[in-house]
Design a protein around this motif. Sequence first.
Motif, PDB file in Angstrom:
ATOM      1  N   GLU A 193     -81.283  12.391 -23.292  1.00 53.59           N
ATOM      2  CA  GLU A 193     -81.148  11.282 -22.336  1.00 53.59           C
ATOM      3  C   GLU A 193     -81.937  10.062 -22.819  1.00 53.59           C
ATOM      4  OE1 GLU A 193     -82.588  10.367 -17.802  1.00 53.59           O
ATOM      5  OE2 GLU A 193     -81.692  12.333 -18.209  1.00 53.59           O
ATOM      6  N   ASN A 194     -83.163  10.284 -23.310  1.00 55.25           N
ATOM      7  CA  ASN A 194     -83.981   9.172 -23.790  1.00 55.25           C
ATOM      8  C   ASN A 194     -83.359   8.502 -25.010  1.00 55.25           C
ATOM      9  OD1 ASN A 194     -85.854   9.658 -21.780  1.00 55.25           O
ATOM     10  ND2 ASN A 194     -87.197  10.895 -23.086  1.00 55.25           N
ATOM     11  N   ALA A 195     -82.804   9.303 -25.908  1.00 54.95           N
ATOM     12  CA  ALA A 195     -82.204   8.747 -27.120  1.00 54.95           C
ATOM     13  C   ALA A 195     -80.983   7.897 -26.788  1.00 54.95           C
ATOM     14  CB  ALA A 195     -81.810   9.868 -28.076  1.00 54.95           C
ATOM     15  N   ARG A 196     -80.162   8.373 -25.874  1.00 55.41           N
ATOM     16  CA  ARG A 196     -78.960   7.627 -25.534  1.00 55.41           C
ATOM     17  C   ARG A 196     -79.275   6.374 -24.730  1.00 55.41           C
ATOM     18  NH1 ARG A 196     -74.096  10.190 -25.924  1.00 55.41           N
ATOM     19  NH2 ARG A 196     -73.310   8.105 -25.469  1.00 55.41           N
ATOM     20  N   ALA A 197     -80.291   6.434 -23.853  1.00 55.17           N
ATOM     21  CA  ALA A 197     -80.688   5.258 -23.079  1.00 55.17           C
ATOM     22  C   ALA A 197     -81.364   4.222 -23.968  1.00 55.17           C
ATOM     23  CB  ALA A 197     -81.610   5.669 -21.942  1.00 55.17           C
ATOM     24  N   ASP A 198     -82.031   4.670 -25.031  1.00 59.80           N
ATOM     25  CA  ASP A 198     -82.647   3.797 -26.023  1.00 59.80           C
ATOM     26  C   ASP A 198     -83.582   2.767 -25.393  1.00 59.80           C
ATOM     27  OD1 ASP A 198     -83.175   2.936 -28.589  1.00 59.80           O
ATOM     28  OD2 ASP A 198     -81.471   1.559 -28.664  1.00 59.80           O
ATOM     29  N   GLY A 199     -84.359   3.208 -24.420  1.00 63.20           N
ATOM     30  CA  GLY A 199     -85.344   2.320 -23.807  1.00 63.20           C
ATOM     31  C   GLY A 199     -84.804   1.433 -22.710  1.00 63.20           C
ATOM     32  N   GLY A 200     -83.508   1.486 -22.461  1.00 62.25           N
ATOM     33  CA  GLY A 200     -82.911   0.646 -21.424  1.00 62.25           C
ATOM     34  C   GLY A 200     -83.081   1.237 -20.037  1.00 62.25           C
ATOM     35  N   ASP A 201     -82.772   0.423 -19.033  1.00 61.92           N
ATOM     36  CA  ASP A 201     -82.894   0.869 -17.642  1.00 61.92           C
ATOM     37  C   ASP A 201     -81.682   1.682 -17.186  1.00 61.92           C
ATOM     38  OD1 ASP A 201     -85.338  -0.415 -17.372  1.00 61.92           O
ATOM     39  OD2 ASP A 201     -84.414  -2.299 -16.736  1.00 61.92           O
ATOM     40  N   TYR A 202     -80.526   1.463 -17.833  1.00 61.54           N
ATOM     41  CA  TYR A 202     -79.312   2.149 -17.405  1.00 61.54           C
ATOM     42  C   TYR A 202     -79.250   3.551 -18.014  1.00 61.54           C
ATOM     43  CZ  TYR A 202     -74.421   3.464 -17.007  1.00 61.54           C
ATOM     44  OH  TYR A 202     -73.258   4.149 -16.745  1.00 61.54           O
ATOM     45  N   VAL A 203     -78.992   4.537 -17.177  1.00 59.99           N
ATOM     46  CA  VAL A 203     -78.817   5.915 -17.627  1.00 59.99           C
ATOM     47  C   VAL A 203     -77.490   6.425 -17.089  1.00 59.99           C
ATOM     48  CG1 VAL A 203     -79.711   8.263 -17.586  1.00 59.99           C
ATOM     49  CG2 VAL A 203     -81.305   6.341 -17.679  1.00 59.99           C
ATOM     50  N   SER A 204     -76.549   6.668 -17.976  1.00 56.64           N
ATOM     51  CA  SER A 204     -75.247   7.181 -17.569  1.00 56.64           C
ATOM     52  C   SER A 204     -75.338   8.671 -17.263  1.00 56.64           C
ATOM     53  CB  SER A 204     -74.238   6.966 -18.698  1.00 56.64           C
ATOM     54  OG  SER A 204     -73.040   7.686 -18.443  1.00 56.64           O
ATOM     55  N   PRO A 205     -74.575   9.149 -16.280  1.00 52.92           N
ATOM     56  CA  PRO A 205     -74.511  10.600 -16.053  1.00 52.92           C
ATOM     57  C   PRO A 205     -74.089  11.367 -17.307  1.00 52.92           C
ATOM     58  CG  PRO A 205     -73.529   9.435 -14.215  1.00 52.92           C
ATOM     59  CD  PRO A 205     -73.810   8.395 -15.270  1.00 52.92           C
ATOM     60  N   ASP A 206     -73.323  10.712 -18.179  1.00 55.29           N
ATOM     61  CA  ASP A 206     -72.893  11.330 -19.439  1.00 55.29           C
ATOM     62  C   ASP A 206     -74.062  11.746 -20.320  1.00 55.29           C
ATOM     63  OD1 ASP A 206     -70.208  11.721 -19.546  1.00 55.29           O
ATOM     64  OD2 ASP A 206     -69.722   9.878 -20.589  1.00 55.29           O
ATOM     65  N   TRP A 207     -75.208  11.134 -20.101  1.00 52.50           N
ATOM     66  CA  TRP A 207     -76.362  11.374 -20.959  1.00 52.50           C
ATOM     67  C   TRP A 207     -77.304  12.433 -20.390  1.00 52.50           C
ATOM     68  CZ3 TRP A 207     -77.609   5.446 -21.286  1.00 52.50           C
ATOM     69  CH2 TRP A 207     -76.517   4.785 -21.878  1.00 52.50           C
ATOM     70  N   LYS A 208     -76.936  12.981 -19.258  1.00 52.08           N
ATOM     71  CA  LYS A 208     -77.762  14.011 -18.632  1.00 52.08           C
ATOM     72  C   LYS A 208     -77.214  15.401 -18.950  1.00 52.08           C
ATOM     73  CE  LYS A 208     -79.397  11.193 -14.751  1.00 52.08           C
ATOM     74  NZ  LYS A 208     -80.842  11.356 -15.075  1.00 52.08           N
ATOM     75  N   VAL A 209     -78.086  16.404 -18.858  1.00 54.69           N
ATOM     76  CA  VAL A 209     -77.689  17.787 -19.101  1.00 54.69           C
ATOM     77  C   VAL A 209     -78.137  18.628 -17.910  1.00 54.69           C
ATOM     78  CG1 VAL A 209     -77.894  19.804 -20.611  1.00 54.69           C
ATOM     79  CG2 VAL A 209     -77.967  17.490 -21.592  1.00 54.69           C
ATOM     80  N   ASP A 210     -77.185  19.285 -17.271  1.00 53.40           N
ATOM     81  CA  ASP A 210     -77.487  20.239 -16.203  1.00 53.40           C
ATOM     82  C   ASP A 210     -77.344  21.645 -16.777  1.00 53.40           C
ATOM     83  OD1 ASP A 210     -77.871  18.229 -14.398  1.00 53.40           O
ATOM     84  OD2 ASP A 210     -75.895  18.382 -13.465  1.00 53.40           O
ATOM     85  N   TYR A 211     -78.454  22.385 -16.814  1.00 50.93           N
ATOM     86  CA  TYR A 211     -78.426  23.731 -17.372  1.00 50.93           C
ATOM     87  C   TYR A 211     -78.845  24.733 -16.306  1.00 50.93           C
ATOM     88  CZ  TYR A 211     -79.225  27.721 -20.435  1.00 50.93           C
ATOM     89  OH  TYR A 211     -79.179  28.973 -21.032  1.00 50.93           O
ATOM     90  N   GLU A 212     -77.972  25.710 -16.047  1.00 56.29           N
ATOM     91  CA  GLU A 212     -78.206  26.717 -15.017  1.00 56.29           C
ATOM     92  C   GLU A 212     -78.739  27.990 -15.670  1.00 56.29           C
ATOM     93  OE1 GLU A 212     -75.734  28.803 -11.307  1.00 56.29           O
ATOM     94  OE2 GLU A 212     -74.689  27.581 -12.810  1.00 56.29           O
TER      95      GLU A 212
END
Length: 347
Positions: free
Chosen positions: A58-77
């Motif tokens: 998530e941090n790498a894809r956001a690259d320091g920006g304020d916007y975080v897309s749901p695509d960049w998150k990981v839900d692990y059960e």
Amino acid sequence: MMFPASFASLRRKSAKIGGAVTLAVGLMIGAAAQAEPIRGAGSTLAAPIIGQWATAYENARADGGDYVSPDWKVDYEIVGSLAGVLRLDQPDIDFAATDAPINGAELKKAGRQQFPIVMGAIAVLVNLDGIGPGSLRLTGPLQSWSDPAIKAVNPDLTLPDLRISVVHRKDGSGSTFVFTEYLSAVSGEWKAKYGANTLISWPLGTDAEGTQNLIQAVHDTKGAIAYAESGQAQRANLVYALIENKSGKFVKPGPEGVQAAATSIDWAQTTDFFASLTDRDGDAAYPISTAVFAVVQVSGRSEHRYRRVHDLFRLAFAHGADDAAALGYVPLPTALVARIEQEPVAN
């Protein structure tokens, strides 16, 4: 696996796209309207490192920006290896993590692919007064801590006249598969009666749901013996035993023993990376070594979805080895990572 561009390139800020569109831009444009987390399920053994890699992704894809897309998150059960693989039948799950690899025929039938993501060891844990980590040696079928067979290989230890209290997993677990695979390799009687599986009918002992409950049961029970991933066991301050390997050497559940087991495998000769790390040849090989495998659903999923899973593990392979080692895992050898990345994605 025909992985996408490296995370180093994903993090570069450039105003020039030129003739080639980067994967990051392609994913953002092509899926902005349907953005959703990468969803995985399975191995409790792998849960800590997958959590760490998810944050890094998530941090790498956001690259320091304020916007975080749901695509960049990981839900692990965290449901155990068996349940994780079963959940791949659900249309919202993208990958399973399992300590028990799946053979090529099953993968092909289900439209899935498989590759290892990290390695580790299953430690044999004990709760005995006066016994520290790595001081107890174990081998053979045992009934009590005063058994002559234990005393024979531990002449310098004072062991109690106490019955061994076995604690095992109740749920379908990859750790159970690895441990029972080892027992089947060293005991023909065990293999014939019980075999190796993620879920078996134990002949004795107390069951525990999940790794944390198993660890707590060992803490609470004098004379207990159990099995769990070595990193989790060490973080819980549990005592591990040395286990006799195929060469007759007593080895601790550490990185050196796992690496020795892994390097004894010719991965180029495997199909879908299907291989066992248990009971391998070599003086240094730890006999209850394992790999965690990612099983990715390809059939029935959009290219966007399964490419994101590859995207996640690209980061893990390129930048997550130190995180894995810090948590007690063993990162994949560089040559094995290269081979995984070269494999085509079969649809």
